[in-house]
Design a protein around this motif. Structure first.
Motif, mmCIF file in Angstrom:
data_model
loop_
_atom_site.group_PDB
_atom_site.id
_atom_site.type_symbol
_atom_site.label_atom_id
_atom_site.label_comp_id
_atom_site.label_asym_id
_atom_site.label_seq_id
_atom_site.Cartn_x
_atom_site.Cartn_y
_atom_site.Cartn_z
ATOM 1 N N GLY A 191 0.787 -1.229 0.000
ATOM 2 C CA GLY A 191 0.000 0.000 0.000
ATOM 3 C C GLY A 191 0.817 1.275 0.000
ATOM 4 N N LYS A 192 2.175 1.124 0.069
ATOM 5 C CA LYS A 192 3.079 2.280 0.112
ATOM 6 C C LYS A 192 2.750 3.185 1.300
ATOM 7 C CE LYS A 192 4.080 2.287 -4.843
ATOM 8 N NZ LYS A 192 3.420 0.976 -5.061
ATOM 9 N N ASN A 193 2.559 2.556 2.464
ATOM 10 C CA ASN A 193 2.296 3.290 3.697
ATOM 11 C C ASN A 193 3.573 3.426 4.508
ATOM 12 O OD1 ASN A 193 -0.426 1.671 3.129
ATOM 13 N ND2 ASN A 193 -0.926 3.513 4.281
ATOM 14 N N VAL A 194 3.785 4.601 5.083
ATOM 15 C CA VAL A 194 4.909 4.819 5.986
ATOM 16 C C VAL A 194 4.658 3.990 7.249
ATOM 17 C CG1 VAL A 194 6.185 6.516 7.361
ATOM 18 C CG2 VAL A 194 5.311 7.123 5.093
ATOM 19 N N VAL A 195 5.710 3.373 7.793
ATOM 20 C CA VAL A 195 5.586 2.619 9.043
ATOM 21 C C VAL A 195 6.407 3.297 10.121
ATOM 22 C CG1 VAL A 195 5.101 0.398 7.951
ATOM 23 C CG2 VAL A 195 7.474 1.060 8.391
ATOM 24 N N ARG B 38 10.798 6.157 11.562
ATOM 25 C CA ARG B 38 9.760 6.243 10.531
ATOM 26 C C ARG B 38 10.419 5.827 9.223
ATOM 27 N NH1 ARG B 38 5.181 9.741 11.410
ATOM 28 N NH2 ARG B 38 5.313 10.400 9.239
ATOM 29 N N VAL B 39 9.839 4.826 8.585
ATOM 30 C CA VAL B 39 10.500 4.179 7.449
ATOM 31 C C VAL B 39 9.538 4.000 6.283
ATOM 32 C CG1 VAL B 39 11.671 2.057 6.703
ATOM 33 C CG2 VAL B 39 12.084 2.962 8.999
ATOM 34 N N HIS B 40 10.092 4.153 5.061
ATOM 35 C CA HIS B 40 9.352 3.821 3.842
ATOM 36 C C HIS B 40 9.710 2.384 3.488
ATOM 37 C CE1 HIS B 40 9.608 8.392 2.678
ATOM 38 N NE2 HIS B 40 9.042 8.174 3.853
ATOM 39 N N PRO B 41 8.844 1.418 3.771
ATOM 40 C CA PRO B 41 9.213 0.001 3.581
ATOM 41 C C PRO B 41 9.257 -0.402 2.112
ATOM 42 C CG PRO B 41 6.918 0.174 4.228
ATOM 43 C CD PRO B 41 7.482 1.570 4.287
ATOM 44 N N TYR B 42 10.350 -1.051 1.726
ATOM 45 C CA TYR B 42 10.531 -1.472 0.329
ATOM 46 C C TYR B 42 10.523 -2.994 0.154
ATOM 47 C CZ TYR B 42 12.132 3.301 -0.791
ATOM 48 O OH TYR B 42 12.213 4.658 -0.988
ATOM 49 N N LEU B 43 11.079 -3.717 1.149
ATOM 50 C CA LEU B 43 11.341 -5.139 0.924
ATOM 51 C C LEU B 43 11.407 -5.901 2.241
ATOM 52 C CD1 LEU B 43 12.398 -7.336 -1.239
ATOM 53 C CD2 LEU B 43 14.685 -6.664 -0.470
ATOM 54 N N SER C 35 14.955 5.207 5.607
ATOM 55 C CA SER C 35 14.770 5.885 6.882
ATOM 56 C C SER C 35 14.553 7.376 6.652
ATOM 57 C CB SER C 35 15.985 5.667 7.781
ATOM 58 O OG SER C 35 15.977 6.543 8.884
ATOM 59 N N GLU C 36 13.471 7.926 7.219
ATOM 60 C CA GLU C 36 13.235 9.361 7.086
ATOM 61 C C GLU C 36 14.280 10.152 7.875
ATOM 62 O OE1 GLU C 36 8.399 9.596 6.313
ATOM 63 O OE2 GLU C 36 9.228 10.347 8.197
ATOM 64 N N LEU C 37 14.773 9.577 8.961
ATOM 65 C CA LEU C 37 15.771 10.267 9.783
ATOM 66 C C LEU C 37 17.100 10.397 9.063
ATOM 67 C CD1 LEU C 37 16.621 11.451 12.538
ATOM 68 C CD2 LEU C 37 17.221 9.114 13.240
ATOM 69 N N LYS C 38 17.575 9.303 8.442
ATOM 70 C CA LYS C 38 18.889 9.312 7.800
ATOM 71 C C LYS C 38 18.821 9.492 6.294
ATOM 72 C CE LYS C 38 21.063 6.561 11.423
ATOM 73 N NZ LYS C 38 21.945 5.429 11.748
ATOM 74 N N ASN C 39 17.596 9.481 5.752
ATOM 75 C CA ASN C 39 17.376 9.694 4.320
ATOM 76 C C ASN C 39 18.188 8.725 3.462
ATOM 77 O OD1 ASN C 39 16.128 10.984 2.140
ATOM 78 N ND2 ASN C 39 17.886 12.337 1.828
ATOM 79 N N LYS C 40 18.221 7.481 3.883
ATOM 80 C CA LYS C 40 18.884 6.446 3.091
ATOM 81 C C LYS C 40 18.275 5.087 3.411
ATOM 82 C CE LYS C 40 22.775 5.453 6.201
ATOM 83 N NZ LYS C 40 24.261 5.365 6.305
ATOM 84 N N VAL C 41 18.527 4.119 2.544
ATOM 85 C CA VAL C 41 17.978 2.773 2.727
ATOM 86 C C VAL C 41 18.774 2.043 3.810
ATOM 87 C CG1 VAL C 41 17.527 0.553 1.623
ATOM 88 C CG2 VAL C 41 17.161 2.676 0.344
ATOM 89 N N ILE C 42 18.038 1.450 4.763
ATOM 90 C CA ILE C 42 18.643 0.770 5.908
ATOM 91 C C ILE C 42 17.952 -0.578 6.098
ATOM 92 C CG2 ILE C 42 19.029 0.857 8.416
ATOM 93 C CD1 ILE C 42 19.184 3.836 8.250
ATOM 94 N N THR C 43 18.673 -1.526 6.675
ATOM 95 C CA THR C 43 18.117 -2.846 6.991
ATOM 96 C C THR C 43 17.792 -2.921 8.478
ATOM 97 O OG1 THR C 43 19.373 -3.903 5.212
ATOM 98 C CG2 THR C 43 18.567 -5.318 6.963
ATOM 99 N N PHE C 44 16.571 -3.364 8.793
ATOM 100 C CA PHE C 44 16.120 -3.483 10.183
ATOM 101 C C PHE C 44 15.729 -4.939 10.463
ATOM 102 C CE2 PHE C 44 15.036 0.767 8.688
ATOM 103 C CZ PHE C 44 15.543 1.591 9.684
#
Length: 337
Positions: A166-170, A186-191, A205-214
């Motif tokens: 749904g392209k929802n922020v989590v 706050r993350v834009h989930p991709y995968l 990650s909205e905080l770091k403005n880059k793709v991160i693994t959680f």
């Protein structure tokens, strides 16, 4: 599953629907929904369409002499011979074994709601497939998967999957094991990615403005927000993990990793490469193989190479060789009195 097996399963579901005394004269849409719900766990039309049901009814009439007729008055289908049943056309033993195998594969995910719904759908089909057998035997286990205690966080797989679709922020609290602190993210989930029985969320990650693994095991109190995000079209999962062994990625160029392995380990690596970039550089007279890879130097890579023990030697790069030698020295110190 081959198309013929799917068709046979649909025939049986259509047959039961038509013979259902409590819901007589099912419409074409009702037949479609019943088939899709039992076979796929949903009924939104993603897997089975009306034309498929029309072809199934035609095939049941022509191939199995099913006396299916349509009542204009009741706006639904019925059997002109009320004693007819497709139970006389059972699935073959091979068909049943194929369904059992699929159920076993899904069973390793039985503790997650996301995969549990599919296991339930297959089990329902299997139960009905063998329901007409007069005797049932207890099958001896012939397939066994690696079994580990359930990792916490797996219960959130469905939430993140729906957010990705749904392209929802989590938003969630993330426990940093190294810093021993929890922070709100706050993350834009991709995968969603699985590695060695653990699940990970990859997102921006909205905080770091880059793709991160959680790691899902370190995520607490996740919620899917109504806020939508615009996906980064530059992100590609295949490209992102192209030079990574595992889930660690960082902004550096990959290295040419060269290792030498003894004859036995070499056979294992040739039968199952540890990475798609694996290539044979040299085969020595003593049977040792020299393999090359194009990878980032990550924690996961070092764990794999160290796990090979004395059967593997690092040739290059010097940086990796030095790091592993230091790690081995520290490990050896743990055993000194």
């Amino acid at each position: 599953m081959p198309a013929i097996k799917n068709a046979l399963l649909r025939y049986r579901i259509i047959d039961r629907s038509i013979r259902n005394e409590y819901v007589p004269f099912p419409s074409k849409e009702q037949l479609r929904q019943n088939c899709e719900e039992e076979m796929y766990g949903s009924s939104n039309g993603e897997h089975i369409c009306h034309s498929t049901i029309e072809k199934d009814i035609f095939a049941m009439r022509m191939e199995h002499d099913a006396p299916i007729s349509y009542s204009k008055r009741e706006r639904g289908y019925y059997y002109t011979d009320p004693d007819f049943s497709m139970d006389d056309v059972p699935l073959t033993e091979k068909d049943i074994n194929a369904i059992k195998s699929a159920s076993i594969i899904l069973n390793q995910f039985k503790n997650t709601s996301l995969f549990g719904q599919y296991e339930f759908a297959i089990q329902k089909i299997l139960d009905r497939a063998i329901s007409t057998q007069k005797t049932k035997s207890i099958d001896k286990e012939v397939i066994q998967f690696e079994s580990l205690p359930t990792v916490r966080g797996n219960e959130n797989l469905e939430l993140f999957l729906e957010a990705i679709k749904g392209k929802n922020v989590v938003q969630f609290q993330y426990d940093n094991f190294i810093k021993n602190e929890k922070t709100t993210r706050r993350v834009h989930p991709y995968l969603l990615k699985e590695y060695r029985n653990r699940w990970y969320l990859i997102g921006k990650s909205e905080l770091k403005n880059k793709v991160i693994t959680f790691g899902l095991d370190r995520i607490f109190n996740p919620i899917s927000l109504e806020q939508k995000y615009v996906p980064d079209n530059n992100f590609s999962a295949d490209i992102y993990f192209e030079h990574s062994l595992g889930i660690t990625v960082y902004d550096k160029l990959p290295n040419e990793i060269i290792i030498e392995t003894n004859p036995v380990l070499s056979k294992y690596l040739m039968s199952q490469p540890i990475h798609h970039s694996q290539k044979i550089i040299e085969i020595k007279p003593n049977g040792n193989h020299v393999f090359g890879y194009y990878l980032l130097i990550t924690y996961e890579l070092k764990m794999v190479l160290m796990g090979f023990g004395k059967e593997c030697k690092i040739i290059a790069p010097k940086e990796l060789k030095k790091e592993i030698m230091e790690d081995l020295e520290l490990q050896l110190n743990n055993y000194k009195e």
